[in-house]
Structure formats: structure tokens, C-alpha cells
Design a protein around this motif. Sequence first.
Motif, mmCIF file in Angstrom:
data_model
loop_
_atom_site.group_PDB
_atom_site.id
_atom_site.type_symbol
_atom_site.label_atom_id
_atom_site.label_comp_id
_atom_site.label_asym_id
_atom_site.label_seq_id
_atom_site.Cartn_x
_atom_site.Cartn_y
_atom_site.Cartn_z
ATOM 1 N N UNK A 163 -27.517 8.110 -17.126
ATOM 2 C CA UNK A 163 -28.935 7.882 -17.180
ATOM 3 C C UNK A 163 -29.156 7.505 -18.644
ATOM 4 N N UNK A 164 -30.355 6.701 -19.126
ATOM 5 C CA UNK A 164 -31.077 6.376 -17.997
ATOM 6 C C UNK A 164 -30.873 4.877 -17.253
ATOM 7 N N UNK A 165 -29.605 4.678 -17.626
ATOM 8 C CA UNK A 165 -29.129 3.088 -16.983
ATOM 9 C C UNK A 165 -29.093 3.194 -15.598
ATOM 10 N N UNK A 166 -28.621 4.362 -14.794
ATOM 11 C CA UNK A 166 -28.287 4.570 -13.599
ATOM 12 C C UNK A 166 -29.550 4.397 -12.666
ATOM 13 N N UNK A 167 -30.816 4.607 -13.091
ATOM 14 C CA UNK A 167 -31.727 4.342 -11.935
ATOM 15 C C UNK A 167 -32.106 2.893 -12.068
ATOM 16 N N UNK A 168 -31.844 2.278 -13.127
ATOM 17 C CA UNK A 168 -32.029 0.681 -13.538
ATOM 18 C C UNK A 168 -31.236 -0.022 -12.556
ATOM 19 N N UNK A 169 -29.754 0.426 -12.589
ATOM 20 C CA UNK A 169 -28.746 -0.096 -11.920
ATOM 21 C C UNK A 169 -29.001 0.062 -10.183
ATOM 22 N N UNK B 143 -35.340 -6.017 -11.758
ATOM 23 C CA UNK B 143 -35.185 -6.235 -10.389
ATOM 24 C C UNK B 143 -35.963 -7.508 -9.975
ATOM 25 N N UNK B 144 -36.880 -8.014 -10.739
ATOM 26 C CA UNK B 144 -37.558 -9.188 -10.182
ATOM 27 C C UNK B 144 -36.842 -10.487 -10.470
ATOM 28 N N UNK B 145 -35.915 -10.489 -11.231
ATOM 29 C CA UNK B 145 -34.987 -11.568 -11.356
ATOM 30 C C UNK B 145 -33.705 -11.848 -10.516
ATOM 31 N N UNK B 146 -33.659 -10.842 -9.659
ATOM 32 C CA UNK B 146 -32.238 -11.139 -8.899
ATOM 33 C C UNK B 146 -32.114 -12.363 -7.966
ATOM 34 N N UNK B 147 -33.444 -12.681 -7.666
ATOM 35 C CA UNK B 147 -33.465 -13.745 -6.486
ATOM 36 C C UNK B 147 -33.123 -14.892 -6.997
ATOM 37 N N UNK B 148 -33.024 -15.146 -8.332
ATOM 38 C CA UNK B 148 -32.726 -16.582 -8.796
ATOM 39 C C UNK B 148 -31.154 -16.499 -9.096
ATOM 40 N N UNK B 149 -30.337 -15.673 -8.690
ATOM 41 C CA UNK B 149 -28.983 -15.860 -9.091
ATOM 42 C C UNK B 149 -28.239 -15.635 -7.651
ATOM 43 N N UNK B 150 -27.218 -16.523 -7.720
ATOM 44 C CA UNK B 150 -26.366 -16.331 -6.333
ATOM 45 C C UNK B 150 -25.825 -15.175 -6.157
ATOM 46 N N UNK B 151 -25.214 -14.452 -7.212
ATOM 47 C CA UNK B 151 -24.638 -13.023 -7.038
ATOM 48 C C UNK B 151 -24.973 -12.063 -8.013
ATOM 49 N N UNK B 152 -24.753 -10.746 -7.723
ATOM 50 C CA UNK B 152 -25.267 -9.871 -8.905
ATOM 51 C C UNK B 152 -23.996 -8.938 -8.710
ATOM 52 N N UNK B 153 -23.633 -8.533 -10.140
ATOM 53 C CA UNK B 153 -22.361 -7.629 -10.169
ATOM 54 C C UNK B 153 -22.907 -6.195 -10.790
ATOM 55 N N UNK C 186 -32.479 -4.558 -4.738
ATOM 56 C CA UNK C 186 -33.167 -5.829 -4.818
ATOM 57 C C UNK C 186 -32.062 -6.994 -4.498
ATOM 58 N N UNK C 187 -30.874 -6.839 -5.205
ATOM 59 C CA UNK C 187 -30.145 -7.928 -5.137
ATOM 60 C C UNK C 187 -29.572 -7.823 -3.534
ATOM 61 N N UNK C 188 -28.982 -6.729 -3.101
ATOM 62 C CA UNK C 188 -28.727 -6.838 -1.644
ATOM 63 C C UNK C 188 -29.676 -7.382 -0.749
ATOM 64 N N UNK C 189 -30.928 -7.298 -1.155
ATOM 65 C CA UNK C 189 -31.933 -7.966 -0.357
ATOM 66 C C UNK C 189 -31.969 -9.566 -0.363
#
Length: 314
Positions: A145-151, A126-136, A157-160
Motif C-alpha cells: 500500500x498505497x499502490x496495491x489498491x490502485x493496482x 483506471x480511466x486510461x486502460x481502454x486505450x491500450x491493447x494490453x495491461x501488465x 478495469x483492464x480485464x473488462x
Amino acid sequence: MTDTRAPDAPCGRCPGSVLVLGEALVDLVPAGGDAGVRAAQPGGAPANVAVGLARLGGRPSFVGGLGDDAFAGSIEAWLTGAGVDLSLSARSPLPTALAVADPGEHGNTYRFHFGDTATFRLPDRTGETARFDAVYAGGLAAVVEPAAGVVAATARAAARSGLLAVDPNVREDRVLDPVRGLGRLRELCSLAQVVKASDEDLVRLWPDAAPEASCRKLAGEGRLVVMTRGSRGATAYVHDAPAVSVPALPVRVVNTIGAGDAFMAGMLTWLGAQARWDPALSAAGTKAMLVYAARTAASVCATAGTEPTAPLEV
């Protein structure tokens, strides 16, 4: 679980970069026209999108969970060979998830084998999203789970911080919780600035509304929404403007697995190169994006692979 990130990961936003979040697994597909024989090939909707972006000249970074079996080695070679950065992925001693594909006249059905696998052990980025132009985000990792909670946390975070693009890619199987899974996918769509969904996805997500009405509602809330219809083409909705449609390109279909993911890779490539990630497109821009994405998907349907065979001119 081992972090595979390089020790000196770059900071600051990387122009044109896309963070792709989700699963990389192995598809077992019919081989040589014999339904009783299966061939193993790397897949997973997010991994397909990452490879598509790289082959179209982009700079995708993939966040996923990789095992330590032979399948994981094949997946890693496939991703890195295309030019996908894996420094934000993680590795664990668990096996790779499998998806058994049964292509049919009306699309592909799948049976999944992913209990206690490395595939859904996603690291928290989540702390990395700000350095990317877009997140898919999308695919099975959004509901398993357990991926769903991370996604979900990464998508918020990416939407912000930038542009979040979502393909709900609804799957139905006995091992999936339909109620909770659909709820998670609806949340992702509500967070996104760009949504790409098939007409079948939209019916499953909002069964009480026509697919066109669901698109209009999502677009009316400020999103770029694209509905794909397989061989019938695609339609885009931008705010309250008239819908824009393009037909599918006529090709001799060899394979349809991954065509929707290639379409998404084409959309994102065009948005980054031609619109600087601004989803508020004009009618002309919307049509140009759809045409480019349709060409990208056609290049997959006409070949035996699951990614564009070469970069297309944007």
C-alpha cells in the motif's frame, strides 16, 4: 504528488501499446564479485518489463511513482532512454524505494526498504486502460500500500476493456504481509487472461497443489498460463490442450536478475505482433511464443544488464 502526464494525452486505442503498472525502484546488487560492495541499478519487475517491451520495439507506457532524489533521476533516464512513455506516471517529493539483492545458487533473495517512498504512490489511471491493447500488472506494487489498491482497481478495469497480463512475482520479506499479499496476487491471477508465473510462485500461491495442477486449473478457466522453471525451461497451458514445453537456451550465465521480466516482455511482444493479443493459441503458436520469450530471457542472463540488449526478430 505531481502528475507528469502531458496536457494533451492522446485518446482512442493505440495499436500495439501496453500499459505497465507498478514499481520502478533501485536494486542494490553485489559489485565486482565483492559481497560487501553494492552497486545501484534501476529495477523493479514492472519497470524491467516496460524497458524490455521498448527495447523489443514495443510502445509501453509506465504508470508508477517517481521521487525527486538522484535515484529517481537515474530511473527516469533509464526508462525514457529505452523509449518508455512516462506521461501517465506521477512524481512526489519522497525518496525512491530500495531493494537489496542477494543472488544465490537457487535464485535471488531481497531485503526491501520502501517505507514512505514515492515508489508506491501510484496515480489512478483506471480511466486510461481502454486505450491500450494490453495491461501488465504484478510485482511489489500489487501487494504494498498505497499502490496495491490502485493496482487492483486498474486490473479490474483492464480485464473488462482488453487483455490483462499478470506476473505475480511473489516476494517474501519481513515487511510484507504474506496473507494479505498472497490474497491480492491470487485475485490478480483470477482477473487475468494471461498469467506468467514461476514454479516457486505457484507453490507459494497455492501450497496445497502441485504447480502443474494450479496451471491446469487457471488455464481451464480460459487463460493462457505459462510456468517458468529457470534453467529447466518453460511450459504453457492453453485451455484443455496438451501442455507445450521448451527448454531454456544454453548460455554462459552472467546475471539472472530480470530474466523472468525479460521473459514476460518477450511473451507480450510475441502476443501483440503474432497473435493480435489473442491468448487462445495453437500448439505451434504456443511453442513459437515460448521460444521467443526464452531467447529474450537468455539475452539478459548472458549480459550484465536487466533488459534485452537488442530487438529480436519476431
